[in-house]
Each structure stands twice: as structure tokens, then as C-alpha cells.
Write a protein that holds these residues in place. Structure first.
Motif, PDB file in Angstrom:
ATOM      1  N   PRO A 284       0.831  -1.204   0.000  1.00 37.49           N
ATOM      2  CA  PRO A 284       0.000   0.000   0.000  1.00 37.49           C
ATOM      3  C   PRO A 284       0.868   1.258   0.000  1.00 37.49           C
ATOM      4  O   PRO A 284       1.870   1.323   0.709  1.00 37.49           O
ATOM      5  N   HIS A 285       0.498   2.237  -0.821  1.00 39.45           N
ATOM      6  CA  HIS A 285       1.116   3.554  -0.735  1.00 39.45           C
ATOM      7  C   HIS A 285       0.334   4.404   0.258  1.00 39.45           C
ATOM      8  O   HIS A 285      -0.897   4.296   0.343  1.00 39.45           O
ATOM      9  N   PRO A 286       1.006   5.281   0.991  1.00 43.13           N
ATOM     10  CA  PRO A 286       0.268   6.245   1.823  1.00 43.13           C
ATOM     11  C   PRO A 286      -0.437   7.265   0.938  1.00 43.13           C
ATOM     12  O   PRO A 286      -0.170   7.353  -0.268  1.00 43.13           O
ATOM     13  N   TYR A 287      -1.324   8.013   1.538  1.00 45.95           N
ATOM     14  CA  TYR A 287      -1.962   9.098   0.803  1.00 45.95           C
ATOM     15  C   TYR A 287      -1.022  10.306   0.747  1.00 45.95           C
ATOM     16  O   TYR A 287      -0.297  10.580   1.712  1.00 45.95           O
ATOM     17  N   PRO A 288      -1.022  11.024  -0.373  1.00 44.97           N
ATOM     18  CA  PRO A 288      -0.195  12.233  -0.442  1.00 44.97           C
ATOM     19  C   PRO A 288      -0.742  13.322   0.470  1.00 44.97           C
ATOM     20  O   PRO A 288      -1.878  13.247   0.950  1.00 44.97           O
ATOM     21  N   ILE A 307       0.875  -8.656   6.756  1.00 46.14           N
ATOM     22  CA  ILE A 307       1.407  -8.742   5.391  1.00 46.14           C
ATOM     23  C   ILE A 307       0.321  -8.561   4.339  1.00 46.14           C
ATOM     24  O   ILE A 307       0.625  -8.394   3.155  1.00 46.14           O
ATOM     25  N   PHE A 308      -0.953  -8.568   4.759  1.00 42.78           N
ATOM     26  CA  PHE A 308      -2.057  -8.321   3.835  1.00 42.78           C
ATOM     27  C   PHE A 308      -2.716  -6.960   4.089  1.00 42.78           C
ATOM     28  O   PHE A 308      -3.740  -6.640   3.497  1.00 42.78           O
ATOM     29  N   GLY A 309      -2.126  -6.153   4.972  1.00 41.37           N
ATOM     30  CA  GLY A 309      -2.723  -4.884   5.361  1.00 41.37           C
ATOM     31  C   GLY A 309      -2.775  -3.871   4.223  1.00 41.37           C
ATOM     32  O   GLY A 309      -1.778  -3.611   3.563  1.00 41.37           O
ATOM     33  N   GLY A 310      -3.944  -3.290   4.018  1.00 35.05           N
ATOM     34  CA  GLY A 310      -4.118  -2.267   3.004  1.00 35.05           C
ATOM     35  C   GLY A 310      -4.065  -2.780   1.576  1.00 35.05           C
ATOM     36  O   GLY A 310      -3.919  -1.996   0.634  1.00 35.05           O
ATOM     37  N   LEU A 311      -4.192  -4.079   1.402  1.00 33.21           N
ATOM     38  CA  LEU A 311      -4.057  -4.702   0.085  1.00 33.21           C
ATOM     39  C   LEU A 311      -5.331  -5.446  -0.285  1.00 33.21           C
ATOM     40  O   LEU A 311      -6.207  -5.679   0.541  1.00 33.21           O
TER      41      LEU A 311
END
Length: 336
Positions: A284-288, A307-311
Motif C-alpha cells: 500500500p502507498h500512503p496518501y499524499p 502482510i495483507f494490510g491495506g491490500l
């Protein structure tokens, strides 16, 4: 096929002068020189007759796997989970769309590894390219594994368009960069050298001609890797000539764009065009710090211990009016 003086691949017997006469976007010529060449697949002649009522259906979307072969087992595990969950859907998708960056370093070996991971999928898979799939060998391996970069098709009364939105100006030739150096720079999210992504004048002409065959009332779904709007330029969440695409889509009543690249949930609307991102299975990328469209949902920050967080991945439903509903199969929380 032949190339003009700028290295752009042209059709048989088409000079750059003739090409520019055909283009409605001749003003882009000076700014977009040196872009990578593309392969195109023409739409079917049946489109000229238009299409009837939409027959509802579903499809699945997966994006930004960034598989690295056997050297990163987490990427492998995430793709395997995606494959298993798509196969277990009670309502089988008509097809699966991959939104690019299937691999991280662009190598043929990594693509072979990815192909083995998704081989168990029970629905047909279509592809568009991401920058990580392209810039090691300028699409040679991508073409061998996944075919055309730009194409369209019709399904159940909907017109689908796949675009290559990761074209970059040639920053490598004059500098004498190696293929690996080119890949490393193109694949760095915030590297200042390549500049923003483009669709490019040649693809804009193709899109203009493709849309001429489509009725204004026909629902259109477009797949792109980078967002077809201006999101956050420092991270290249940006397609420079996206407004030219919007101009071509004026007057069409139902247009939905599904994109990858940003590795988080974001939605947008510009005029009558709706935009929705896909989740990533890679990371996951953070929000800008700025640029998030007003009203867009926002994911909580992922837990790095999970390991599956935000995906995850996405299921898309198309109703009888051609409207698209997006269901985010986010692994670490309740579905958005």
C-alpha cells in the motif's frame, strides 16, 4: 512499418507529416516527441452499428502485484491469495482485468513466474501495462507475454477500452543509460528525471477514431494504469495529457475509468467521467499530503505487521444502465 525521425512507430506508408494531418492534437507534437512506440488492436466493425441494452455482468480487477520472482515470497503469497479468492467467487466474473505492474523489474523471468502464479485463474485475463512491466526492454517481454498495449472490445452492450498511460519522454538515449538504469529511474515513484506520464499523440488519434464507432449512449469503461487525471505530481500520480482524453469523451453519457498505480483507494469525477482506483496486491502507498479528490473515500493507514494490510483486489458489477459499482475486497478490514 517504419519509424519517423523521432523514433515513433508509424503505419505502412504514413509519414509524420501525414500523421500530423490526421491528428486533432497537433499542438502536442513538440512536447511529446521521443515517446515509446505502441501496438494497437482495432475495434470490431460491429461497433459502427452501435449496441443495444446492457446485459448486467461482473468482472474482477487486480493490480500492482510487483512480483519479483522467488526473491520476494510475500508478493507471491499475495498473488496466490488473490487467485484463490477470485476463483471462489459465487458469481463468476466474465473476465479479469490486470491493471499493470504485474512484475517489479520488467524481466522476462519475472513475467514467467507471474504467469505460473495466475495460471489457476478460471476466468480469462486481460492486461494493460505498467511502467515496471515496460522500461527494462521497452515492452518486448510484455508483448510476448500479454500482447497489445492498446485495444478495445465490446461486451454485453458496454464498450471497453484499454490504454497505455505510462509513456515517458526519452530520458535515456542521450544520456547513454543502460536498460537497467532506465528501468530503475522509470520505476522510481518520485524520480525527477522522466517527467510525467503521457497517453501520447498517436494513442489519442487511435482513441478518437475508436470512439467515432461508439454511440453517445453506449456505456464506456476505460482501463488505465496511471490515473487519467491530475492527482499528485511529485509521486507521478499524474497523466499529463489526460485533459485531451477527457475532451474526446465529451458527450458520452456513461464513462467509467478504472486505474491502478496509486496502491490505495481513491475516487474522482470530472464532468460526466467517473474514476476509481484499484487496490494493490503488492504494497500500500500512503496518501499524499494534498490532491485527494473531494469526497473520495480514504483507507486507514496499513498495519506493517499485517502482510495483507491495506491490500486486496476488486469486483465490479455493471447494471442494465451501464453504471459500474466497485466493491473493494480489502483484506485487512470490512469491504469498502
Amino acid at each position: 512499418m517504419k519509424k519517423d525521425n523521432d523514433g515513433i512507430l508509424l503505419g505502412p506508408g504514413v509519414s509524420r507529416r501525414d500523421f500530423m494531418k490526421m491528428s486533432a492534437f497537433t499542438g502536442l507534437a513538440a512536447s511529446l516527441g521521443g515517446l515509446v512506440s505502441l501496438d494497437f488492436l482495432s475495434a470490431s466493425p460491429a461497433q459502427a452499428q452501435g449496441m443495444g441494452t446492457v446485459k448486467p455482468f461482473t468482472f474482477a480487477v487486480m493490480a500492482d502485484h510487483h512480483t519479483m520472482g522467488p526473491k520476494n515470497n510475500y508478493m507471491k503469497m499475495r498473488v496466490e491469495r488473490c487467485v484463490q479468492e477470485v476463483n471462489n467467487l459465487s458469481l463468476k466474473p466474465d473476465f479479469i482485468m490486470s491493471l499493470g505492474d504485474v512484475v517489479h523489474d520488467g524481466s522476462d523471468e519475472q513475467m514467467k513466474f507471474f504467469d505460473e502464479l495466475i495460471a489457476p485463474l478460471k476466468a480469462p485475463v486481460k492486461y494493460i501495462t505498467g511502467e515496471h512491466d515496460w522500461y527494462l526492454d521497452m515492452g518486448e517481454s510484455y508483448g510476448k507475454h500479454y500482447g497489445k498495449t492498446t485495444y478495445s472490445w465490446d461486451h454485453n452492450g458496454v464498450h471497453f477500452i484499454a490504454l497505455n498511460t505510462v509513456m515517458l519522454r526519452d530520458f535515456w538515449t542521450a544520456r547513454g543509460l543502460t536498460a537497467q538504469e532506465r528501468m530503475d529511474i522509470a520505476g522510481t515513484l518520485n524520480h525527477p528525471l522522466p517527467g510525467p506520464f503521457h497517453v501520447g499523440e498517436k494513442q489519442l488519434v487511435w482513441l478518437r477514431d475508436d470512439l467515432k464507432k461508439v454511440k453517445k449512449t453506449t456505456p464506456i469503461i476505460i482501463f488505465s494504469h496511471s490515473p487519467l487525471y491530475y492527482y499528485y505530481k511529485p509521486w507521478n500520480f499524474w497523466t499529463e495529457d489526460a485533459p485531451e482524453v477527457h475532451l474526446l469523451l465529451e458527450g458520452y453519457e456513461h464513462v467509467q475509468v478504472i486505474h491502478g498505480h496509486v496502491h490505495h483507494i481513491v475516487k474522482n469525477q470530472i464532468g460526466s467521467i467517473k474514476f476509481a482506483s484499484s487496490l494493490s496486491t503488492g504494497w500500500p502507498h500512503p496518501y499524499p499530503t494534498s490532491g485527494l479528490p473531494a469526497g473520495s473515500p480514504k483507507m486507514p493507514r496499513a498495519n506493517p505487521a499485517n502482510i495483507f494490510g491495506g491490500l486486496g483486489w476488486d469486483t465490479m458489477g455493471v447494471d442494465d444502465q451501464g453504471e459500474v459499482s466497485v466493491k473493494y475486497e480489502e483484506w485487512s478490514r470490512v469491504k469498502a
